[in-house]
Scaffold this active site. Structure first.
Site, PDB file in Angstrom:
ATOM      1  N   MET D   1     -14.118   7.774 -11.523  1.00 25.55           N
ATOM      2  CA  MET D   1     -15.102   8.797 -11.147  1.00 25.55           C
ATOM      3  C   MET D   1     -16.374   8.725 -11.995  1.00 25.55           C
ATOM      4  O   MET D   1     -17.066   9.706 -12.134  1.00 25.55           O
ATOM      5  CB  MET D   1     -14.362  10.110 -11.332  1.00 25.55           C
ATOM      6  CG  MET D   1     -14.980  11.375 -11.233  1.00 25.55           C
ATOM      7  SD  MET D   1     -13.563  12.516 -11.433  1.00 25.55           S
ATOM      8  CE  MET D   1     -12.542  11.620 -12.645  1.00 25.55           C
ATOM      9  N   PRO D   2     -16.674   7.523 -12.508  1.00 18.43           N
ATOM     10  CA  PRO D   2     -17.882   7.438 -13.354  1.00 18.43           C
ATOM     11  C   PRO D   2     -19.162   7.606 -12.540  1.00 18.43           C
ATOM     12  O   PRO D   2     -19.182   7.397 -11.322  1.00 18.43           O
ATOM     13  CB  PRO D   2     -17.821   6.008 -13.904  1.00 18.43           C
ATOM     14  CG  PRO D   2     -16.455   5.507 -13.619  1.00 18.43           C
ATOM     15  CD  PRO D   2     -15.969   6.231 -12.419  1.00 18.43           C
ATOM     16  N   TYR D   3     -20.198   7.981 -13.266  1.00 23.48           N
ATOM     17  CA  TYR D   3     -21.542   8.065 -12.698  1.00 23.48           C
ATOM     18  C   TYR D   3     -22.439   7.163 -13.533  1.00 23.48           C
ATOM     19  O   TYR D   3     -22.460   7.297 -14.770  1.00 23.48           O
ATOM     20  CB  TYR D   3     -22.044   9.514 -12.775  1.00 23.48           C
ATOM     21  CG  TYR D   3     -23.526   9.655 -12.528  1.00 23.48           C
ATOM     22  CD1 TYR D   3     -24.035   9.637 -11.228  1.00 23.48           C
ATOM     23  CD2 TYR D   3     -24.422   9.781 -13.573  1.00 23.48           C
ATOM     24  CE1 TYR D   3     -25.400   9.759 -10.995  1.00 23.48           C
ATOM     25  CE2 TYR D   3     -25.792   9.896 -13.348  1.00 23.48           C
ATOM     26  CZ  TYR D   3     -26.274   9.887 -12.056  1.00 23.48           C
ATOM     27  OH  TYR D   3     -27.625  10.003 -11.841  1.00 23.48           O
ATOM     28  N   THR D  40     -16.697   5.744  -7.922  1.00 22.03           N
ATOM     29  CA  THR D  40     -17.742   5.333  -8.871  1.00 22.03           C
ATOM     30  C   THR D  40     -19.101   5.387  -8.175  1.00 22.03           C
ATOM     31  O   THR D  40     -19.315   4.721  -7.167  1.00 22.03           O
ATOM     32  CB  THR D  40     -17.463   3.903  -9.386  1.00 22.03           C
ATOM     33  OG1 THR D  40     -16.237   3.917 -10.127  1.00 22.03           O
ATOM     34  CG2 THR D  40     -18.587   3.417 -10.299  1.00 22.03           C
ATOM     35  N   VAL D  41     -19.983   6.197  -8.737  1.00 20.91           N
ATOM     36  CA  VAL D  41     -21.313   6.392  -8.156  1.00 20.91           C
ATOM     37  C   VAL D  41     -22.343   5.651  -9.007  1.00 20.91           C
ATOM     38  O   VAL D  41     -22.326   5.754 -10.230  1.00 20.91           O
ATOM     39  CB  VAL D  41     -21.663   7.898  -8.127  1.00 20.91           C
ATOM     40  CG1 VAL D  41     -23.107   8.111  -7.667  1.00 20.91           C
ATOM     41  CG2 VAL D  41     -20.692   8.662  -7.237  1.00 20.91           C
TER      42      VAL D  41
END
Lengths: 65, 65, 65, 65, 65, 65
Positions: D1-3, D40-41
């Site tokens: 779920m990283p940005y 991942t965005v």
């Protein structure tokens, strides 16, 4: 005195919808944390779909599927 | 090696004024903290007044008052 | 109504120096662009040297050289 | 779920290169930290060279030297 | 797939209040723009009052007045 | 001269893994866009799971499921 940055893909948000986001987030911070709307800043960034990736792909390509 | 992000509404900043901001912030960080100008990065974001809210309103609407 | 985010490594900035940064950036925006200090927001992020990289290396390692 | 936010000067990145950045960063986070690519965005901001400063100068001026 | 960053001073927000912010912003983006909650990311940064300035002063000092 | 900000939940990234992220992103920008590693800045923010939301929920709660 909160600062809120909303980032969305640049697709179809109208000025009216952006007003609703600004109003809605400002109210939320006043309701939940008692933050003063006078100094609540909201900035909306609209990002080109070529420049936004998720799942390792550009949104431009995801939209074509 | 500082990173500075200045966000302002997109209204009327000239290239000359933006140079003054870059120079001024870089000098400030050197003067106050001894930071090396060589690796001080300054990025100015100019944001559409429809996309900037304060007091729960878009700046576009505040400017009309 | 500008928003300024200053990111520096967490090393040795004192509260006094941080006040000077806040005051200095706020004055700069008033002087160069006529921005109102009342709504100028400055946020300083101090980042662990393990979490800041330049030239492909963590600052922690660069400091050891 | 990283940005992940990648900021580069707006010069000549093609859509193809931006896809490679999105894919590459997403893979890196999966490989190093086991992060799920699905959430991942990656957002790429391309910044006008008048608005990017380093060494106290706008990149526009540095490019002219 | 929106990304929202809420920055507030680190004073007294509880885990419960932070949940309300996350839920509230996510719902707002679904209601106003039809954005999918599944991929709406909200990050709350709590900033030390020494590191947050407004009107040219640190919030630490403003709170003392 | 790129600036990259990687935001992840504060869970278990080691200093070694963070070095790999810094090195990996810096190399990626050199390979894809020819960016100079000397001035490529990478900042990793590790965010408390109470402060990171997705699907309208705090990651703290998602992890408990």
């Amino acid at each position: 005195m909160p600062y809120v940055n909303i980032r969305i893909t640049k697709e179809d948000a109208t000025a009216e919808q952006k007003k609703q986001l600004i109003k809605g987030v400002t109210n939320l911070l006043a309701d939940v944390l008692g933050k003063n709307p006078k100094t609540t800043v909201v900035i909306i960034d609209e990002v080109d779909t070529d420049n936004w990736g998720i799942e390792g792909e550009a949104v431009t390509d995801i939209r074509k599927k």
